[in-house]
Design a protein around this motif. Structure first.
Motif, PDB file in Angstrom:
ATOM      1  N   LEU A   1     -27.931  16.320 -23.944  1.00 53.07           N
ATOM      2  CA  LEU A   1     -27.294  16.004 -22.818  1.00 53.07           C
ATOM      3  C   LEU A   1     -26.073  15.280 -22.845  1.00 53.07           C
ATOM      4  O   LEU A   1     -25.240  15.277 -21.974  1.00 53.07           O
ATOM      5  CB  LEU A   1     -28.090  14.601 -22.206  1.00 53.07           C
ATOM      6  N   LEU A   2     -25.650  14.791 -24.089  1.00 53.94           N
ATOM      7  CA  LEU A   2     -24.114  14.307 -24.472  1.00 53.94           C
ATOM      8  C   LEU A   2     -23.583  15.144 -25.486  1.00 53.94           C
ATOM      9  O   LEU A   2     -24.078  15.522 -26.521  1.00 53.94           O
ATOM     10  CB  LEU A   2     -24.363  12.859 -24.642  1.00 53.94           C
ATOM     11  N   ASN A   3     -22.260  15.284 -25.193  1.00 57.82           N
ATOM     12  CA  ASN A   3     -21.461  16.221 -26.100  1.00 57.82           C
ATOM     13  C   ASN A   3     -21.204  15.189 -27.426  1.00 57.82           C
ATOM     14  O   ASN A   3     -20.056  14.698 -27.598  1.00 57.82           O
ATOM     15  CB  ASN A   3     -20.015  16.887 -25.493  1.00 57.82           C
ATOM     16  N   ASN A   4     -22.137  15.186 -28.428  1.00 55.63           N
ATOM     17  CA  ASN A   4     -22.008  14.286 -29.451  1.00 55.63           C
ATOM     18  C   ASN A   4     -21.041  14.802 -30.542  1.00 55.63           C
ATOM     19  O   ASN A   4     -20.068  14.244 -31.491  1.00 55.63           O
ATOM     20  CB  ASN A   4     -23.046  14.050 -30.279  1.00 55.63           C
ATOM     21  N   ASP A   5     -20.839  16.184 -30.542  1.00 53.56           N
ATOM     22  CA  ASP A   5     -19.582  16.770 -31.342  1.00 53.56           C
ATOM     23  C   ASP A   5     -18.388  16.402 -31.091  1.00 53.56           C
ATOM     24  O   ASP A   5     -17.454  15.979 -31.940  1.00 53.56           O
ATOM     25  CB  ASP A   5     -19.917  18.339 -31.097  1.00 53.56           C
TER      26      ASP A   5
ATOM     27  N   TYR B   1     -16.842   2.961 -27.116  1.00 47.92           N
ATOM     28  CA  TYR B   1     -16.338   4.309 -26.978  1.00 47.92           C
ATOM     29  C   TYR B   1     -17.099   4.777 -25.404  1.00 47.92           C
ATOM     30  O   TYR B   1     -18.104   4.148 -24.915  1.00 47.92           O
ATOM     31  CB  TYR B   1     -16.973   5.325 -27.749  1.00 47.92           C
ATOM     32  N   PRO B   2     -16.246   5.539 -24.614  1.00 47.60           N
ATOM     33  CA  PRO B   2     -16.506   5.741 -23.084  1.00 47.60           C
ATOM     34  C   PRO B   2     -17.745   6.804 -23.253  1.00 47.60           C
ATOM     35  O   PRO B   2     -17.293   7.959 -22.824  1.00 47.60           O
ATOM     36  CB  PRO B   2     -15.359   5.989 -22.386  1.00 47.60           C
ATOM     37  N   PHE B   3     -18.977   6.720 -23.479  1.00 46.75           N
ATOM     38  CA  PHE B   3     -19.826   7.836 -23.624  1.00 46.75           C
ATOM     39  C   PHE B   3     -20.062   8.456 -22.271  1.00 46.75           C
ATOM     40  O   PHE B   3     -20.683   9.547 -22.308  1.00 46.75           O
ATOM     41  CB  PHE B   3     -20.939   7.018 -24.417  1.00 46.75           C
ATOM     42  N   ALA B   4     -20.086   7.576 -21.264  1.00 42.87           N
ATOM     43  CA  ALA B   4     -20.338   8.453 -19.780  1.00 42.87           C
ATOM     44  C   ALA B   4     -19.295   9.580 -19.787  1.00 42.87           C
ATOM     45  O   ALA B   4     -19.607  10.545 -18.749  1.00 42.87           O
ATOM     46  CB  ALA B   4     -20.175   7.419 -18.729  1.00 42.87           C
ATOM     47  N   THR B   5     -18.102   9.483 -20.541  1.00 43.85           N
ATOM     48  CA  THR B   5     -17.437  10.680 -20.067  1.00 43.85           C
ATOM     49  C   THR B   5     -17.519  11.932 -21.130  1.00 43.85           C
ATOM     50  O   THR B   5     -17.185  13.057 -20.934  1.00 43.85           O
ATOM     51  CB  THR B   5     -15.851  10.287 -20.524  1.00 43.85           C
ATOM     52  N   ARG B   6     -18.688  11.570 -21.853  1.00 43.06           N
ATOM     53  CA  ARG B   6     -19.052  12.853 -22.675  1.00 43.06           C
ATOM     54  C   ARG B   6     -20.174  13.366 -22.387  1.00 43.06           C
ATOM     55  O   ARG B   6     -20.895  14.358 -23.089  1.00 43.06           O
ATOM     56  CB  ARG B   6     -19.039  12.278 -24.334  1.00 43.06           C
ATOM     57  N   LEU B   7     -20.737  12.954 -21.092  1.00 43.69           N
ATOM     58  CA  LEU B   7     -22.036  13.787 -20.879  1.00 43.69           C
ATOM     59  C   LEU B   7     -21.739  15.145 -20.436  1.00 43.69           C
ATOM     60  O   LEU B   7     -20.618  15.704 -19.882  1.00 43.69           O
ATOM     61  CB  LEU B   7     -22.745  13.027 -19.571  1.00 43.69           C
TER      62      LEU B   7
ATOM     63  N   PHE C   1     -26.647   1.425 -32.365  1.00 40.14           N
ATOM     64  CA  PHE C   1     -25.758   2.352 -31.927  1.00 40.14           C
ATOM     65  C   PHE C   1     -26.350   3.448 -30.741  1.00 40.14           C
ATOM     66  O   PHE C   1     -25.827   3.612 -29.892  1.00 40.14           O
ATOM     67  CB  PHE C   1     -24.875   3.064 -33.230  1.00 40.14           C
ATOM     68  N   GLN C   2     -27.540   3.917 -31.193  1.00 38.55           N
ATOM     69  CA  GLN C   2     -28.015   5.075 -30.658  1.00 38.55           C
ATOM     70  C   GLN C   2     -28.527   4.385 -29.159  1.00 38.55           C
ATOM     71  O   GLN C   2     -28.079   5.091 -28.055  1.00 38.55           O
ATOM     72  CB  GLN C   2     -29.156   5.555 -31.026  1.00 38.55           C
ATOM     73  N   PRO C   3     -29.262   3.151 -29.030  1.00 38.70           N
ATOM     74  CA  PRO C   3     -29.553   2.486 -27.956  1.00 38.70           C
ATOM     75  C   PRO C   3     -28.181   2.271 -27.034  1.00 38.70           C
ATOM     76  O   PRO C   3     -28.202   2.575 -25.806  1.00 38.70           O
ATOM     77  CB  PRO C   3     -30.083   1.334 -28.118  1.00 38.70           C
ATOM     78  N   ARG C   4     -27.177   1.635 -27.488  1.00 35.55           N
ATOM     79  CA  ARG C   4     -26.169   1.433 -26.858  1.00 35.55           C
ATOM     80  C   ARG C   4     -25.348   2.898 -26.375  1.00 35.55           C
ATOM     81  O   ARG C   4     -24.731   2.732 -25.261  1.00 35.55           O
ATOM     82  CB  ARG C   4     -24.950   1.021 -27.680  1.00 35.55           C
ATOM     83  N   LYS C   5     -25.200   3.864 -26.936  1.00 36.37           N
ATOM     84  CA  LYS C   5     -24.907   5.195 -26.517  1.00 36.37           C
ATOM     85  C   LYS C   5     -25.690   5.442 -25.255  1.00 36.37           C
ATOM     86  O   LYS C   5     -24.838   5.975 -24.470  1.00 36.37           O
ATOM     87  CB  LYS C   5     -25.047   6.091 -27.676  1.00 36.37           C
ATOM     88  N   ILE C   6     -26.928   5.561 -25.263  1.00 32.36           N
ATOM     89  CA  ILE C   6     -27.926   5.749 -24.269  1.00 32.36           C
ATOM     90  C   ILE C   6     -27.641   5.012 -23.094  1.00 32.36           C
ATOM     91  O   ILE C   6     -27.372   5.403 -22.043  1.00 32.36           O
ATOM     92  CB  ILE C   6     -28.976   5.774 -24.707  1.00 32.36           C
TER      93      ILE C   6
ATOM     94  N   GLN D   1     -24.647   3.087 -22.613  1.00 37.92           N
ATOM     95  CA  GLN D   1     -23.336   3.319 -21.937  1.00 37.92           C
ATOM     96  C   GLN D   1     -22.934   4.577 -21.306  1.00 37.92           C
ATOM     97  O   GLN D   1     -22.178   4.664 -20.267  1.00 37.92           O
ATOM     98  CB  GLN D   1     -22.357   2.960 -23.036  1.00 37.92           C
ATOM     99  N   SER D   2     -23.859   5.559 -21.636  1.00 36.30           N
ATOM    100  CA  SER D   2     -23.721   6.890 -20.847  1.00 36.30           C
ATOM    101  C   SER D   2     -24.284   7.068 -19.617  1.00 36.30           C
ATOM    102  O   SER D   2     -23.883   7.900 -18.944  1.00 36.30           O
ATOM    103  CB  SER D   2     -24.001   7.855 -22.099  1.00 36.30           C
ATOM    104  N   GLY D   3     -24.973   6.291 -19.195  1.00 35.77           N
ATOM    105  CA  GLY D   3     -26.121   6.190 -18.022  1.00 35.77           C
ATOM    106  C   GLY D   3     -27.172   6.753 -18.224  1.00 35.77           C
ATOM    107  O   GLY D   3     -27.997   6.690 -17.203  1.00 35.77           O
ATOM    108  N   LEU D   4     -27.576   7.301 -19.266  1.00 30.41           N
ATOM    109  CA  LEU D   4     -28.725   8.136 -19.456  1.00 30.41           C
ATOM    110  C   LEU D   4     -30.005   7.080 -19.276  1.00 30.41           C
ATOM    111  O   LEU D   4     -31.047   7.576 -18.981  1.00 30.41           O
ATOM    112  CB  LEU D   4     -28.736   8.617 -20.965  1.00 30.41           C
ATOM    113  N   TRP D   5     -29.829   5.712 -19.881  1.00 25.13           N
ATOM    114  CA  TRP D   5     -30.818   4.816 -19.911  1.00 25.13           C
ATOM    115  C   TRP D   5     -31.337   4.643 -18.332  1.00 25.13           C
ATOM    116  O   TRP D   5     -32.488   4.904 -18.017  1.00 25.13           O
ATOM    117  CB  TRP D   5     -30.383   3.575 -20.337  1.00 25.13           C
ATOM    118  N   ASP D   6     -30.630   4.486 -17.692  1.00 24.54           N
ATOM    119  CA  ASP D   6     -30.852   4.187 -16.157  1.00 24.54           C
ATOM    120  C   ASP D   6     -31.302   5.589 -15.461  1.00 24.54           C
ATOM    121  O   ASP D   6     -32.197   5.592 -14.594  1.00 24.54           O
ATOM    122  CB  ASP D   6     -29.685   3.565 -15.229  1.00 24.54           C
ATOM    123  N   ALA D   7     -30.835   6.651 -15.827  1.00 19.00           N
ATOM    124  CA  ALA D   7     -31.149   7.871 -15.277  1.00 19.00           C
ATOM    125  C   ALA D   7     -32.833   8.352 -15.660  1.00 19.00           C
ATOM    126  O   ALA D   7     -33.373   8.998 -14.668  1.00 19.00           O
ATOM    127  CB  ALA D   7     -30.101   9.073 -16.022  1.00 19.00           C
TER     128      ALA D   7
END
Length: 221
Positions: free
Chosen positions: A17-21, A86-92, A119-124, A126-132
Motif C-alpha cells: 500500500l505504501l512505497n517503502n522503497d 516523515y510524511p508517509f501519506a505522500t508515499r501511498l 515505528f510501524q504503527p506510526r507509519k500506518i 501517519q499515512s492514513g491507513l489506520w483510519d482507512a
C-alpha cells in the motif's frame, strides 16, 4: 467471538500500500547529506544485522545501536526526527486508499503487517491507513506464523491476502489452502526480483499495481 464474516481482506503495508522503497531511498539520502557516506553505510550495516536477528526491519532500533558508537554526536537527534516526522501519506501508492474503499464494499479490511511496536504503527497512522481500515491493525514479527491469532481476532469463512512478497503468500496458502485467495501486486524490490519470483509458486491473482484493485470486481475473489 463474533459470527464469522463471509470474507475479510488482509493487507500488507510496505511496498503493498505504501512505497517503502522510496522511504528507504529518502532516508539513505538524508543520512548521507547530514552525516556523510561512511556514517550512512555504517547505519545500514547495523540495520541489516538487526533485521537478520529480529526478522523484521527496525529503523529506530538500528539508530539506537548506531548511537552507541557515536554517543557524542548530538546530530543523531536529527536522524530520529526525520524518521518520526516523515510524511508517509505522500508515499501511498496511487489509488491505494481507493482500493481499500473498494474492498470494504465486499468485506472488512485488516492491516496485517510485520514490524516493530513504535515505528510501524506510526507509519500506518501517519499515512492514513489506520483510519482507512477503521483501526483494524495487526502487527507481528512473523505474521505468517500468527494465522490462528488472526482467525481469533477476525473470524471469516474466507480470506484475501494482498502482499508484495510471494514468500508470505505461499506460506499462508500452505496453511489456509482454499480458504485463502492470494493477491500479488508487483511493486517494490522483492516483487520485481526474478529470484524471488522463481522461488515460490505464483499467487492466485497478480496485478501490476495495487491501485488496480480500486476498479476490479472483487466479489470474484
Amino acid at each position: 467471538m463474533s459470527a464469522p464474516e463471509e470474507v475479510i481482506f488482509l493487507l500488507d503495508v510496505d511496498n503493498t500500500l505504501l512505497n517503502n522503497d522510496q522511504v528507504v531511498a529518502d532516508l539513505r539520502e538524508h543520512l548521507t547529506e547530514q552525516f556523510g557516506t561512511t556514517a550512512s553505510d555504517r547505519y545500514w550495516e547495523i540495520f541489516e544485522t538487526l533485521r537478520s536477528e529480529l526478522g523484521y526491519a527496525d529503523y529506530l532500533g538500528a539508530l539506537q545501536r548506531y548511537r552507541l558508537e557515536r554517543q557524542c554526536d548530538t546530530q543523531l537527534m536529527l536522524m530520529s526526527s526525520f524518521l518520526i516526522d516523515y510524511p508517509f501519506a505522500t508515499r501511498l501508492f496511487p489509488d491505494a486508499l481507493a482500493a481499500i474503499a473498494q474492498m470494504r464494499k465486499v468485506g472488512p479490511t485488516v492491516i496485517l503487517s510485520d514490524g516493530d511496536v513504535v515505528f510501524q504503527p506510526r507509519k500506518i497512522k501517519q499515512s492514513g491507513l489506520w483510519d482507512a481500515v477503521e483501526g483494524r491493525v495487526l502487527i507481528y514479527i512473523h505474521k505468517e506464523r500468527m494465522l490462528d491469532e488472526v482467525v481469533q481476532r477476525y473470524p471469516a469463512k474466507r480470506y484475501v491476502m494482498v502482499d508484495d512478497k510471494l514468500r508470505i503468500l505461499a506460506a499462508m496458502k500452505q496453511i489456509w489452502k482454499e480458504r485463502l485467495t492470494t493477491v500479488f501486486p508487483r511493486q517494490g524490490h522483492y516483487a520485481l526480483d526474478p529470484a524471488n519470483i522463481a522461488a515460490y509458486p505464483p499467487a492466485d491473482v497478480t496485478v501490476e499495481h495495487v491501485g488496480e484493485l480500486a476498479t476490479m470486481d472483487l466479489s470474484v475473489l
